[in-house]
Scaffold this active site. Sequence first.
Site, PDB file in Angstrom:
ATOM      1  N   ASP A   1      30.643  46.364 139.786  1.00  0.00           N
ATOM      2  CA  ASP A   1      30.216  45.005 139.915  1.00  0.00           C
ATOM      3  C   ASP A   1      29.669  44.327 141.030  1.00  0.00           C
ATOM      4  O   ASP A   1      28.611  44.423 142.111  1.00  0.00           O
ATOM      5  CB  ASP A   1      30.609  43.778 139.045  1.00  0.00           C
ATOM      6  CG  ASP A   1      29.784  42.483 139.504  1.00  0.00           C
ATOM      7  OD1 ASP A   1      29.173  42.562 138.831  1.00  0.00           O
ATOM      8  OD2 ASP A   1      30.756  41.715 139.665  1.00  0.00           O
TER       9      ASP A   1
ATOM     10  N   GLU B   1      27.511  49.463 134.859  1.00  0.00           N
ATOM     11  CA  GLU B   1      28.695  48.961 136.629  1.00  0.00           C
ATOM     12  C   GLU B   1      30.203  49.694 136.582  1.00  0.00           C
ATOM     13  O   GLU B   1      30.410  50.373 137.206  1.00  0.00           O
ATOM     14  CB  GLU B   1      29.206  47.603 135.368  1.00  0.00           C
ATOM     15  CG  GLU B   1      28.347  46.656 135.871  1.00  0.00           C
ATOM     16  CD  GLU B   1      28.993  45.580 135.511  1.00  0.00           C
ATOM     17  OE1 GLU B   1      28.424  44.061 135.786  1.00  0.00           O
ATOM     18  OE2 GLU B   1      29.785  44.787 134.647  1.00  0.00           O
TER      19      GLU B   1
END
Lengths: 246, 246
Positions: free
Chosen positions: A66, A134
Amino acid sequence: MGIIKKIFNKSRSQEDGIFFEEMRKLLGFNPIELSHYRRAFTHRSSNKTDANGSPINYERLEFLGDAMLGSVIAAHLFNEVPTGDEGYLTKMRSKIVSREHLNELGRDLNLIKWVESKVSTQHFGENIHGNLFEAFIGAIYLDRGFPYCEKFINKKVIAPYVDIPKLEGKVISYKSLVIEWCQKEKKQFHYDVFEDNGNEGVKYFGVRLKIDGKVVAKARATSKKKAEEKASQRAYFAFQEKINKK
Amino acid sequence: MGIIKKIFNKSRSQEDGIFFEEMRKLLGFNPIELSHYRRAFTHRSSNKTDANGSPINYERLEFLGDAMLGSVIAAHLFNEVPTGDEGYLTKMRSKIVSREHLNELGRDLNLIKWVESKVSTQHFGENIHGNLFEAFIGAIYLDRGFPYCEKFINKKVIAPYVDIPKLEGKVISYKSLVIEWCQKEKKQFHYDVFEDNGNEGVKYFGVRLKIDGKVVAKARATSKKKAEEKASQRAYFAFQEKINKK
Protein backbone atom coordinates in the site's frame (compact mmCIF):
# COMPACT_ATOMS: atom_id res chain seq x y z
CA MET A 1 26.53 -12.73 -10.47
CA GLY A 2 24.41 -13.65 -7.43
CA ILE A 3 21.21 -12.75 -9.21
CA ILE A 4 22.06 -14.67 -12.37
CA LYS A 5 23.02 -17.68 -10.31
CA LYS A 6 19.70 -17.63 -8.48
CA ILE A 7 17.68 -17.27 -11.65
CA PHE A 8 19.40 -20.16 -13.35
CA ASN A 9 19.64 -22.27 -10.25
CA LYS A 10 19.45 -25.80 -11.59
CA SER A 11 18.40 -27.23 -8.25
CA ARG A 12 15.04 -25.46 -8.38
CA SER A 13 12.23 -27.99 -8.08
CA GLN A 14 9.79 -28.50 -10.91
CA GLU A 15 7.03 -26.87 -8.85
CA ASP A 16 9.26 -23.85 -8.23
CA GLY A 17 10.08 -23.79 -11.91
CA ILE A 18 6.40 -23.51 -12.85
CA PHE A 19 5.75 -20.85 -10.20
CA PHE A 20 8.85 -18.93 -11.33
CA GLU A 21 7.62 -18.97 -14.91
CA GLU A 22 4.12 -17.82 -13.94
CA MET A 23 5.51 -15.01 -11.77
CA ARG A 24 7.89 -13.96 -14.51
CA LYS A 25 4.95 -13.58 -16.90
CA LEU A 26 2.89 -11.69 -14.36
CA LEU A 27 5.74 -9.38 -13.33
CA GLY A 28 7.25 -8.71 -16.73
CA PHE A 29 10.71 -9.34 -15.20
CA ASN A 30 12.50 -12.10 -13.33
CA PRO A 31 11.63 -12.74 -9.70
CA ILE A 32 14.64 -13.55 -7.53
CA GLU A 33 13.36 -14.80 -4.21
CA LEU A 34 10.19 -16.79 -4.85
CA SER A 35 9.32 -17.03 -1.15
CA HIS A 36 8.20 -13.38 -1.11
CA TYR A 37 5.62 -14.09 -3.82
CA ARG A 38 4.50 -17.31 -2.19
CA ARG A 39 3.90 -15.35 0.98
CA ALA A 40 1.92 -12.77 -0.99
CA PHE A 41 -0.52 -15.55 -1.89
CA THR A 42 -0.70 -17.24 1.53
CA HIS A 43 -3.99 -16.61 3.31
CA ARG A 44 -4.00 -16.58 7.12
CA SER A 45 -6.32 -19.61 7.13
CA SER A 46 -3.40 -21.77 5.96
CA ASN A 47 -1.99 -21.31 9.51
CA LYS A 48 1.62 -21.33 8.38
CA THR A 49 4.34 -20.16 10.76
CA ASP A 50 8.05 -19.52 10.44
CA ALA A 51 10.86 -20.93 12.63
CA ASN A 52 10.06 -18.34 15.33
CA GLY A 53 6.38 -19.18 15.39
CA SER A 54 5.39 -15.94 13.62
CA PRO A 55 2.53 -16.38 11.16
CA ILE A 56 3.35 -16.50 7.46
CA ASN A 57 0.64 -14.83 5.41
CA TYR A 58 0.22 -11.83 3.19
CA GLU A 59 -1.25 -9.37 5.69
CA ARG A 60 1.94 -7.51 6.57
CA LEU A 61 2.85 -7.34 2.88
CA GLU A 62 -0.39 -5.45 2.25
CA PHE A 63 0.88 -2.66 4.51
CA LEU A 64 4.16 -2.48 2.61
CA GLY A 65 2.55 -2.66 -0.83
CA ASP A 66 0.00 0.00 0.00
CA ALA A 67 2.83 2.40 0.90
CA MET A 68 4.84 1.67 -2.26
CA LEU A 69 1.78 1.99 -4.46
CA GLY A 70 0.96 5.34 -2.86
CA SER A 71 4.46 6.65 -3.55
CA VAL A 72 4.63 5.50 -7.14
CA ILE A 73 1.24 7.00 -7.92
CA ALA A 74 2.20 10.22 -6.11
CA ALA A 75 5.35 10.59 -8.21
CA HIS A 76 3.43 9.83 -11.40
CA LEU A 77 0.74 12.43 -10.68
CA PHE A 78 3.34 14.99 -9.58
CA ASN A 79 5.15 14.68 -12.92
CA GLU A 80 2.10 14.20 -15.09
CA VAL A 81 0.00 17.12 -13.82
CA PRO A 82 2.41 20.00 -13.21
CA THR A 83 -0.46 22.42 -12.68
CA GLY A 84 -2.28 20.33 -10.06
CA ASP A 85 -2.05 21.66 -6.52
CA GLU A 86 -1.64 19.58 -3.37
CA GLY A 87 -5.39 19.14 -2.92
CA TYR A 88 -5.87 18.03 -6.52
CA LEU A 89 -2.99 15.54 -6.32
CA THR A 90 -4.30 14.07 -3.06
CA LYS A 91 -7.80 13.68 -4.47
CA MET A 92 -6.60 12.08 -7.68
CA ARG A 93 -4.42 9.64 -5.84
CA SER A 94 -7.23 8.50 -3.60
CA LYS A 95 -9.37 7.84 -6.67
CA ILE A 96 -6.62 5.70 -8.18
CA VAL A 97 -5.92 3.68 -5.03
CA SER A 98 -9.57 3.38 -3.99
CA ARG A 99 -10.61 0.04 -2.56
CA GLU A 100 -12.87 -0.54 -5.54
CA HIS A 101 -10.08 0.15 -7.99
CA LEU A 102 -7.60 -2.08 -6.17
CA ASN A 103 -10.14 -4.88 -6.21
CA GLU A 104 -10.54 -4.41 -9.94
CA LEU A 105 -6.76 -4.51 -10.47
CA GLY A 106 -6.32 -7.68 -8.43
CA ARG A 107 -9.28 -9.33 -10.13
CA ASP A 108 -8.11 -8.43 -13.62
CA LEU A 109 -4.69 -9.96 -12.88
CA ASN A 110 -6.55 -13.00 -11.50
CA LEU A 111 -4.23 -13.12 -8.50
CA ILE A 112 -6.70 -15.28 -6.62
CA LYS A 113 -5.67 -18.16 -8.85
CA TRP A 114 -2.46 -18.58 -6.80
CA VAL A 115 -3.98 -18.26 -3.33
CA GLU A 116 -3.09 -20.86 -0.79
CA SER A 117 -5.91 -21.11 1.73
CA LYS A 118 -7.91 -23.53 3.83
CA VAL A 119 -11.04 -21.53 2.99
CA SER A 120 -12.55 -21.98 -0.45
CA THR A 121 -11.79 -18.90 -2.52
CA GLN A 122 -15.52 -18.61 -3.22
CA HIS A 123 -16.03 -17.67 0.42
CA PHE A 124 -13.81 -14.61 0.21
CA GLY A 125 -15.40 -11.21 -0.23
CA GLU A 126 -14.50 -8.77 -3.00
CA ASN A 127 -11.71 -7.19 -0.97
CA ILE A 128 -9.44 -10.17 -1.30
CA HIS A 129 -8.58 -9.04 -4.83
CA GLY A 130 -7.32 -5.65 -3.67
CA ASN A 131 -5.54 -7.14 -0.67
CA LEU A 132 -3.70 -9.60 -2.89
CA PHE A 133 -2.78 -6.80 -5.24
CA GLU A 134 -1.26 -4.73 -2.41
CA ALA A 135 0.56 -7.75 -0.98
CA PHE A 136 1.96 -8.56 -4.40
CA ILE A 137 3.45 -5.05 -4.67
CA GLY A 138 4.91 -5.53 -1.19
CA ALA A 139 6.57 -8.75 -2.36
CA ILE A 140 8.03 -6.96 -5.39
CA TYR A 141 9.52 -4.33 -3.09
CA LEU A 142 11.16 -6.96 -0.88
CA ASP A 143 12.39 -8.95 -3.84
CA ARG A 144 13.61 -6.27 -6.20
CA GLY A 145 13.27 -2.85 -4.56
CA PHE A 146 11.47 0.38 -5.37
CA PRO A 147 12.46 0.76 -9.05
CA TYR A 148 10.82 -2.58 -9.87
CA CYS A 149 7.67 -1.59 -8.00
CA GLU A 150 7.63 1.46 -10.23
CA LYS A 151 8.15 -0.66 -13.33
CA PHE A 152 5.34 -3.04 -12.43
CA ILE A 153 2.91 -0.32 -11.36
CA ASN A 154 3.62 1.69 -14.50
CA LYS A 155 2.89 -1.28 -16.69
CA LYS A 156 -0.03 -2.83 -14.84
CA VAL A 157 -1.73 0.10 -13.18
CA ILE A 158 -0.79 3.40 -14.75
CA ALA A 159 -0.65 2.55 -18.42
CA PRO A 160 -3.92 0.58 -18.60
CA TYR A 161 -5.96 2.26 -15.84
CA VAL A 162 -4.77 5.72 -14.90
CA ASP A 163 -6.62 7.99 -17.22
CA ILE A 164 -6.41 11.48 -15.83
CA PRO A 165 -9.21 13.17 -17.85
CA LYS A 166 -11.56 10.38 -16.85
CA LEU A 167 -10.52 10.54 -13.20
CA GLU A 168 -11.08 14.28 -13.30
CA GLY A 169 -14.63 13.57 -14.37
CA LYS A 170 -14.10 15.39 -17.67
CA VAL A 171 -14.74 12.19 -19.59
CA ILE A 172 -17.64 10.23 -18.20
CA SER A 173 -17.64 7.43 -20.72
CA TYR A 174 -15.45 6.63 -23.69
CA LYS A 175 -18.27 4.59 -25.13
CA SER A 176 -20.44 7.67 -25.43
CA LEU A 177 -17.56 9.63 -27.04
CA VAL A 178 -17.05 6.89 -29.60
CA ILE A 179 -20.77 6.60 -30.37
CA GLU A 180 -21.11 10.35 -30.72
CA TRP A 181 -18.20 10.46 -33.15
CA CYS A 182 -19.60 7.55 -35.20
CA GLN A 183 -22.99 9.21 -35.45
CA LYS A 184 -21.49 12.52 -36.55
CA GLU A 185 -19.33 10.76 -39.11
CA LYS A 186 -22.22 8.54 -40.25
CA LYS A 187 -20.25 5.40 -39.42
CA GLN A 188 -21.77 2.05 -38.44
CA PHE A 189 -20.58 0.72 -35.11
CA HIS A 190 -21.18 -2.53 -33.29
CA TYR A 191 -20.03 -3.91 -29.92
CA ASP A 192 -19.62 -7.64 -30.30
CA VAL A 193 -19.74 -9.13 -26.76
CA PHE A 194 -18.99 -12.75 -25.85
CA GLU A 195 -18.13 -14.76 -22.76
CA ASP A 196 -14.44 -15.49 -22.51
CA ASN A 197 -13.71 -17.45 -19.36
CA GLY A 198 -10.72 -19.58 -20.18
CA ASN A 199 -9.98 -21.89 -17.29
CA GLU A 200 -9.78 -19.13 -14.73
CA GLY A 201 -12.79 -19.44 -12.47
CA VAL A 202 -13.59 -15.73 -12.66
CA LYS A 203 -16.17 -14.79 -15.31
CA TYR A 204 -14.73 -12.72 -18.15
CA PHE A 205 -16.26 -10.94 -21.09
CA GLY A 206 -14.60 -10.17 -24.37
CA VAL A 207 -15.62 -7.33 -26.66
CA ARG A 208 -14.78 -6.55 -30.26
CA LEU A 209 -15.67 -3.05 -31.34
CA LYS A 210 -16.37 -2.87 -35.07
CA ILE A 211 -16.64 0.39 -36.96
CA ASP A 212 -17.87 0.10 -40.54
CA GLY A 213 -17.45 -3.64 -40.29
CA LYS A 214 -13.77 -3.52 -39.25
CA VAL A 215 -12.57 -4.57 -35.76
CA VAL A 216 -10.90 -1.42 -34.41
CA ALA A 217 -10.39 -2.45 -30.77
CA LYS A 218 -10.63 -5.49 -28.52
CA ALA A 219 -10.87 -5.78 -24.75
CA ARG A 220 -11.54 -8.25 -21.97
CA ALA A 221 -12.86 -7.55 -18.48
CA THR A 222 -14.97 -8.95 -15.69
CA SER A 223 -18.20 -7.25 -16.81
CA LYS A 224 -19.75 -6.47 -20.18
CA LYS A 225 -19.88 -2.78 -19.36
CA LYS A 226 -16.22 -2.61 -18.38
CA ALA A 227 -15.11 -4.55 -21.43
CA GLU A 228 -17.09 -2.22 -23.71
CA GLU A 229 -15.64 0.81 -21.98
CA LYS A 230 -12.11 -0.53 -22.24
CA ALA A 231 -12.51 -1.26 -25.95
CA SER A 232 -14.02 2.19 -26.46
CA GLN A 233 -11.11 3.80 -24.66
CA ARG A 234 -8.64 1.97 -26.87
CA ALA A 235 -10.57 2.99 -29.97
CA TYR A 236 -10.77 6.55 -28.70
CA PHE A 237 -7.03 6.84 -28.22
CA ALA A 238 -6.39 5.21 -31.58
CA PHE A 239 -8.77 7.66 -33.27
CA GLN A 240 -8.06 10.60 -30.97
CA GLU A 241 -6.55 12.79 -33.64
CA LYS A 242 -9.43 12.21 -35.99
CA ILE A 243 -12.02 12.67 -33.23
CA ASN A 244 -10.50 15.87 -31.90
CA LYS A 245 -10.23 17.40 -35.36
CA LYS A 246 -13.98 17.39 -35.77
CA MET B 1 30.23 11.83 -15.71
CA GLY B 2 27.17 14.08 -16.00
CA ILE B 3 26.75 14.18 -12.24
CA ILE B 4 30.40 14.95 -11.56
CA LYS B 5 30.31 17.68 -14.16
CA LYS B 6 27.31 19.29 -12.53
CA ILE B 7 28.78 19.14 -9.04
CA PHE B 8 32.05 20.73 -10.10
CA ASN B 9 30.45 23.11 -12.52
CA LYS B 10 32.77 26.10 -12.45
CA SER B 11 30.12 28.45 -13.75
CA ARG B 12 28.05 28.17 -10.56
CA SER B 13 27.53 31.58 -9.01
CA GLN B 14 28.91 32.38 -5.59
CA GLU B 15 25.40 32.41 -4.14
CA ASP B 16 24.72 28.98 -5.60
CA GLY B 17 28.04 27.83 -4.22
CA ILE B 18 27.04 28.79 -0.69
CA PHE B 19 23.58 27.23 -1.04
CA PHE B 20 25.15 24.06 -2.50
CA GLU B 21 27.50 23.81 0.45
CA GLU B 22 24.71 24.33 2.98
CA MET B 23 22.50 21.74 1.27
CA ARG B 24 25.39 19.29 1.08
CA LYS B 25 25.86 19.57 4.84
CA LEU B 26 22.16 19.21 5.52
CA LEU B 27 21.73 16.26 3.16
CA GLY B 28 24.89 14.36 3.93
CA PHE B 29 25.43 13.92 0.18
CA ASN B 30 25.78 16.10 -2.87
CA PRO B 31 22.70 17.77 -4.31
CA ILE B 32 22.61 17.82 -8.12
CA GLU B 33 19.83 20.14 -9.17
CA LEU B 34 19.69 23.00 -6.69
CA SER B 35 16.41 24.36 -8.07
CA HIS B 36 14.47 21.52 -6.39
CA TYR B 37 15.78 22.55 -2.99
CA ARG B 38 15.19 26.22 -3.66
CA ARG B 39 11.61 25.38 -4.51
CA ALA B 40 11.32 23.39 -1.26
CA PHE B 41 12.02 26.64 0.59
CA THR B 42 9.84 28.94 -1.49
CA HIS B 43 6.68 30.02 0.30
CA ARG B 44 3.59 30.82 -1.77
CA SER B 45 3.69 34.44 -0.55
CA SER B 46 6.77 35.00 -2.71
CA ASN B 47 4.37 34.80 -5.70
CA LYS B 48 6.91 33.20 -8.01
CA THR B 49 5.76 31.64 -11.26
CA ASP B 50 7.43 29.58 -13.95
CA ALA B 51 7.45 30.24 -17.71
CA ASN B 52 3.92 28.79 -18.01
CA GLY B 53 2.54 30.97 -15.25
CA SER B 54 2.30 28.06 -12.78
CA PRO B 55 3.17 29.01 -9.20
CA ILE B 56 6.58 28.02 -7.85
CA ASN B 57 6.38 27.11 -4.20
CA TYR B 58 6.83 24.09 -1.98
CA GLU B 59 3.21 22.99 -1.66
CA ARG B 60 3.21 20.28 -4.32
CA LEU B 61 6.53 18.99 -2.99
CA GLU B 62 4.87 18.38 0.38
CA PHE B 63 2.54 15.89 -1.29
CA LEU B 64 5.47 14.06 -2.87
CA GLY B 65 7.62 14.10 0.28
CA ASP B 66 4.78 12.87 2.45
CA ALA B 67 4.40 9.82 0.19
CA MET B 68 8.12 9.03 0.15
CA LEU B 69 8.42 9.44 3.90
CA GLY B 70 5.47 7.10 4.40
CA SER B 71 7.10 4.42 2.23
CA VAL B 72 10.51 4.63 3.82
CA ILE B 73 9.05 4.41 7.31
CA ALA B 74 6.78 1.53 6.22
CA ALA B 75 9.75 -0.45 4.92
CA HIS B 76 11.76 0.28 8.06
CA LEU B 77 8.99 -0.88 10.39
CA PHE B 78 8.28 -3.93 8.25
CA ASN B 79 11.90 -5.06 8.54
CA GLU B 80 12.47 -3.93 12.10
CA VAL B 81 9.40 -5.47 13.71
CA PRO B 82 8.88 -8.86 12.05
CA THR B 83 6.23 -9.81 14.60
CA GLY B 84 4.10 -6.67 14.17
CA ASP B 85 0.85 -7.21 12.32
CA GLU B 86 -0.73 -4.82 9.83
CA GLY B 87 -2.59 -2.89 12.53
CA TYR B 88 0.53 -2.48 14.63
CA LEU B 89 2.59 -1.30 11.66
CA THR B 90 -0.07 1.21 10.62
CA LYS B 91 -0.34 2.61 14.13
CA MET B 92 3.41 2.91 14.60
CA ARG B 93 3.83 4.64 11.30
CA SER B 94 1.19 7.22 12.10
CA LYS B 95 2.97 7.98 15.36
CA ILE B 96 6.24 8.53 13.52
CA VAL B 97 4.79 10.74 10.80
CA SER B 98 2.42 12.63 13.10
CA ARG B 99 2.07 16.34 12.46
CA GLU B 100 3.69 17.08 15.80
CA HIS B 101 6.65 14.88 15.03
CA LEU B 102 7.14 16.31 11.55
CA ASN B 103 7.11 19.80 13.02
CA GLU B 104 9.78 18.75 15.49
CA LEU B 105 11.92 17.27 12.70
CA GLY B 106 11.68 20.39 10.56
CA ARG B 107 12.36 22.64 13.52
CA ASP B 108 15.36 20.65 14.69
CA LEU B 109 16.88 20.86 11.21
CA ASN B 110 16.11 24.59 11.30
CA LEU B 111 14.76 24.46 7.74
CA ILE B 112 12.96 27.76 8.24
CA LYS B 113 16.33 29.47 8.02
CA TRP B 114 16.28 29.06 4.23
CA VAL B 115 12.67 30.08 3.62
CA GLU B 116 12.02 32.61 0.94
CA SER B 117 8.82 34.46 1.77
CA LYS B 118 7.14 37.85 1.71
CA VAL B 119 5.65 37.10 5.12
CA SER B 120 7.91 37.33 8.14
CA THR B 121 8.74 33.82 9.34
CA GLN B 122 7.51 34.87 12.78
CA HIS B 123 3.99 34.97 11.39
CA PHE B 124 4.01 31.33 10.39
CA GLY B 125 2.35 28.78 12.63
CA GLU B 126 4.04 25.67 13.95
CA ASN B 127 3.06 23.60 10.91
CA ILE B 128 5.50 25.34 8.63
CA HIS B 129 8.30 23.23 10.11
CA GLY B 130 6.63 19.95 9.19
CA ASN B 131 5.57 21.26 5.80
CA LEU B 132 9.13 22.29 4.98
CA PHE B 133 10.37 18.91 6.13
CA GLU B 134 7.98 17.08 3.79
CA ALA B 135 8.79 19.40 0.91
CA PHE B 136 12.51 18.87 1.47
CA ILE B 137 12.04 15.08 1.16
CA GLY B 138 10.06 15.71 -2.04
CA ALA B 139 12.99 17.71 -3.40
CA ILE B 140 15.39 14.89 -2.55
CA TYR B 141 13.20 12.45 -4.47
CA LEU B 142 13.16 14.67 -7.54
CA ASP B 143 16.87 15.35 -7.34
CA ARG B 144 18.30 11.94 -6.46
CA GLY B 145 15.49 9.38 -6.35
CA PHE B 146 14.12 7.00 -3.78
CA PRO B 147 17.40 5.50 -2.46
CA TYR B 148 18.60 8.94 -1.40
CA CYS B 149 15.28 9.65 0.32
CA GLU B 150 15.91 6.45 2.24
CA LYS B 151 19.44 7.50 3.07
CA PHE B 152 18.38 10.90 4.33
CA ILE B 153 15.39 9.61 6.29
CA ASN B 154 17.47 6.87 7.88
CA LYS B 155 20.05 9.36 9.04
CA LYS B 156 17.84 12.27 10.04
CA VAL B 157 14.61 10.63 11.12
CA ILE B 158 15.04 6.97 11.94
CA ALA B 159 18.40 6.90 13.67
CA PRO B 160 17.82 9.87 15.98
CA TYR B 161 14.04 9.72 16.47
CA VAL B 162 12.50 6.36 15.74
CA ASP B 163 12.70 4.55 18.98
CA ILE B 164 10.32 1.62 18.81
CA PRO B 165 10.06 0.77 22.54
CA LYS B 166 9.26 4.39 23.27
CA LEU B 167 6.71 4.60 20.46
CA GLU B 168 5.10 1.44 21.77
CA GLY B 169 4.65 3.22 25.07
CA LYS B 170 6.88 0.72 26.85
CA VAL B 171 9.34 3.45 27.70
CA ILE B 172 7.62 6.63 28.84
CA SER B 173 10.71 8.65 29.63
CA TYR B 174 14.41 7.95 29.36
CA LYS B 175 15.04 10.59 31.97
CA SER B 176 13.15 8.56 34.56
CA LEU B 177 15.03 5.38 33.57
CA VAL B 178 18.36 7.15 33.98
CA ILE B 179 17.37 8.68 37.33
CA GLU B 180 16.10 5.33 38.60
CA TRP B 181 19.37 3.66 37.65
CA CYS B 182 21.45 6.42 39.31
CA GLN B 183 19.46 6.15 42.51
CA LYS B 184 19.82 2.37 42.62
CA GLU B 185 23.53 2.64 41.96
CA LYS B 186 23.93 5.54 44.42
CA LYS B 187 25.34 7.78 41.73
CA GLN B 188 25.08 11.57 41.69
CA PHE B 189 23.44 13.00 38.58
CA HIS B 190 22.90 16.52 37.35
CA TYR B 191 21.22 18.00 34.26
CA ASP B 192 23.10 21.14 33.34
CA VAL B 193 20.73 23.23 31.16
CA PHE B 194 21.68 26.41 29.29
CA GLU B 195 20.33 28.51 26.44
CA ASP B 196 22.12 27.83 23.17
CA ASN B 197 20.65 29.94 20.42
CA GLY B 198 23.47 30.55 18.00
CA ASN B 199 22.37 32.92 15.27
CA GLU B 200 19.37 30.87 14.30
CA GLY B 201 16.27 32.73 15.37
CA VAL B 202 14.67 29.67 16.96
CA LYS B 203 15.28 29.29 20.71
CA TYR B 204 17.45 26.29 21.58
CA PHE B 205 18.45 24.68 24.84
CA GLY B 206 21.57 22.72 25.50
CA VAL B 207 21.89 20.05 28.18
CA ARG B 208 24.90 18.34 29.67
CA LEU B 209 24.05 15.29 31.74
CA LYS B 210 26.68 14.66 34.42
CA ILE B 211 26.88 11.45 36.39
CA ASP B 212 29.29 11.46 39.31
CA GLY B 213 30.68 14.73 38.04
CA LYS B 214 31.49 13.45 34.52
CA VAL B 215 29.63 14.61 31.40
CA VAL B 216 28.15 11.41 29.96
CA ALA B 217 25.82 12.87 27.31
CA LYS B 218 25.01 16.16 25.60
CA ALA B 219 21.96 17.23 23.63
CA ARG B 220 20.34 20.26 22.08
CA ALA B 221 16.65 20.84 21.36
CA THR B 222 13.95 23.47 21.21
CA SER B 223 12.73 22.94 24.78
CA LYS B 224 14.47 22.15 28.09
CA LYS B 225 12.37 19.03 28.53
CA LYS B 226 13.19 17.69 25.07
CA ALA B 227 16.89 18.39 25.46
CA GLU B 228 16.96 16.57 28.81
CA GLU B 229 15.10 13.62 27.34
CA LYS B 230 17.43 13.45 24.36
CA ALA B 231 20.51 13.53 26.58
CA SER B 232 18.95 10.88 28.82
CA GLN B 233 18.25 8.67 25.83
CA ARG B 234 21.85 8.97 24.68
CA ALA B 235 23.11 8.18 28.15
CA TYR B 236 20.66 5.29 28.37
CA PHE B 237 21.91 3.71 25.17
CA ALA B 238 25.52 4.27 26.16
CA PHE B 239 24.91 2.64 29.53
CA GLN B 240 22.30 0.17 28.32
CA GLU B 241 24.36 -2.91 29.04
CA LYS B 242 25.14 -1.76 32.54
CA ILE B 243 21.54 -0.72 33.20
CA ASN B 244 20.02 -3.92 31.90
CA LYS B 245 22.40 -6.08 33.89
CA LYS B 246 21.02 -4.76 37.17
